[in-house]
Design an enzyme around this catalytic site. Structure first.
Site, PDB file in Angstrom:
ATOM      1  N   CYS A  59      32.148   7.577  -6.677  1.00 22.97           N
ATOM      2  CA  CYS A  59      33.200   8.246  -7.426  1.00 22.97           C
ATOM      3  C   CYS A  59      34.192   8.782  -6.398  1.00 22.97           C
ATOM      4  O   CYS A  59      33.813   9.600  -5.543  1.00 22.97           O
ATOM      5  CB  CYS A  59      32.580   9.380  -8.236  1.00 22.97           C
ATOM      6  SG  CYS A  59      33.775  10.405  -9.110  1.00 22.97           S
ATOM      7  N   CYS A  65      39.808   4.619  -8.287  1.00 30.49           N
ATOM      8  CA  CYS A  65      38.828   5.266  -9.174  1.00 30.49           C
ATOM      9  C   CYS A  65      37.861   4.163  -9.575  1.00 30.49           C
ATOM     10  O   CYS A  65      38.291   3.050  -9.918  1.00 30.49           O
ATOM     11  CB  CYS A  65      39.524   5.853 -10.403  1.00 30.49           C
ATOM     12  SG  CYS A  65      38.382   6.343 -11.725  1.00 30.49           S
TER      13      CYS A  65
HETATM   14  N1  DGL Z   1      35.054   7.341 -11.393  1.00 35.91           N
HETATM   15  C1  DGL Z   1      35.709   8.486 -10.860  1.00 35.91           C
HETATM   16  C2  DGL Z   1      36.467   8.140  -9.571  1.00 35.91           C
HETATM   17  O1  DGL Z   1      36.159   7.164  -8.909  1.00 35.91           O
HETATM   18  C3  DGL Z   1      36.615   9.322 -11.665  1.00 35.91           C
HETATM   19  C4  DGL Z   1      36.570   9.531 -13.077  1.00 35.91           C
HETATM   20  C5  DGL Z   1      36.706  10.983 -13.530  1.00 35.91           C
HETATM   21  O2  DGL Z   1      37.836  11.482 -13.667  1.00 35.91           O
HETATM   22  O3  DGL Z   1      35.670  11.550 -13.749  1.00 35.91           O
HETATM   23  O4  DGL Z   1      37.350   8.853  -9.199  1.00 35.91           O
END
Ligand code: DGL
Length: 274
Positions: A91, A202
């Site tokens: 993430c 993301c």
């Molecule tokens: N999957 C997360 C990232 O790579 C973000 C998503 C969220 O806002 O929770 O930043």
């Protein structure tokens, strides 16, 4: 959990488990990190994985920094409590908020975070115009600002916050008119006719890559950091002598804070989604 002794975990019942046979922990605020998990499985199929998604608290990208840091730390502690030998923070938002603290807390655990793949986009074409799609938090953090400054004399780097985009993936919407309308309005704000490449900053966004490509146009090259992150984890495990020596295919276990059957089915679907 038992004691750690020279690469072995000794459980109270007397069962001895080699450290290298323990699973790799993978964490994301929701289902997005599965785009990194599929790269990990591709590169290290013999490993076992525990994937933890915190969908009940998602999105992280629009929350205050302190809250994201606390949530991330407690989720990583949960994975380590489940016996993970290493952790991928799959993430970008959680990485930018907490990876430095986590490295101090767990200096002996191979811990790999993910960051927007700006470097390959810069190398792809000189003086290009690169749009970095990510959460508002990722783009605000010093970590991203430093990364951008490192390359800004070689490319025109345009950060594009995408609040609301991860929610499509969390709902299992990977195509269709609602998503395309959202993307068209979003990309219009950065003059999408003049983009050379897009960096997906993301981990949810690779699942809507086809829709992004359709709106941005076929001439735009799209980069994401999943493959590089998986490669780095493989390197770290090898360096620490922790690669699983098993020749069989490993298992993936999904855990989600939303804890519903539908959520786990979405996770399984996304792991098989190309
Ligand atoms: N999957 C997360 C990232 O790579 C973000 C998503 C969220 O806002 O929770 O930043």
């Amino acid at each position: 959990m038992g004691n750690r002794l020279a690469g072995f975990i000794i459980f109270r019942k007397g069962i001895v488990m080699e450290e290298c046979n323990k699973p790799v922990g993978v964490f994301d605020s929701g289902v997005g990190g599965i785009s990194v998990l599929r790269e990990l499985v591709k590169q290290m199929p013999e490993e076992d994985y525990i994937y933890l998604g915190d969908s009940i608290h998602a999105p992280y990208g629009t929350k205050p920094l302190d809250e994201v840091r606390k949530l991330t730390i407690s989720n990583i502690q949960f994975l380590l409590g489940k016996g993970a030998k290493s952790v991928v923070v799959a993430c970008n938002t959680a990485t930018s908020a907490a990876v430095a603290v986590l490295r101090k807390m767990y200096p002996d655990i191979p811990l790999v975070g993910i960051e927007p793949a700006i470097k390959p986009a810069v190398l792809y074409k000189s003086n290009s115009r690169i749009v970095v799609m990510a959460t508002p938090m990722t783009l605000r953090q010093e970590k991203f600002q430093n990364l951008m400054h490192q390359y800004e004399d070689r490319a025109d780097i345009v950060p594009l916050p995408c609040p609301g985009l991860m929610e499509f993936v969390e709902r299992g919407i990977l195509d269709g008119s609602e998503l395309e309308k959202y993307l068209t309005e979003l990309l219009c704000t950065v003059n999408h006719k003049k983009i050379d490449s897009i960096v997906l900053g993301c981990t949810h966004y690779p699942f809507v890559k086809t829709a992004i490509q359709k709106v941005a146009g076929s001439g735009v090259l799209i980069f994401d950091g999943g493959e590089g992150t998986a490669r780095e984890m493989k390197r770290r495990l090898s360096e620490a002598g922790l690669l699983n020596k098993n020749k069989n295919t490993g298992q993936v276990q999904f855990i989600n804070s939303r804890n519903t059957k539908e959520e786990i089915e979405l996770c399984e679907f996304l792991l098989g989604y190309v």
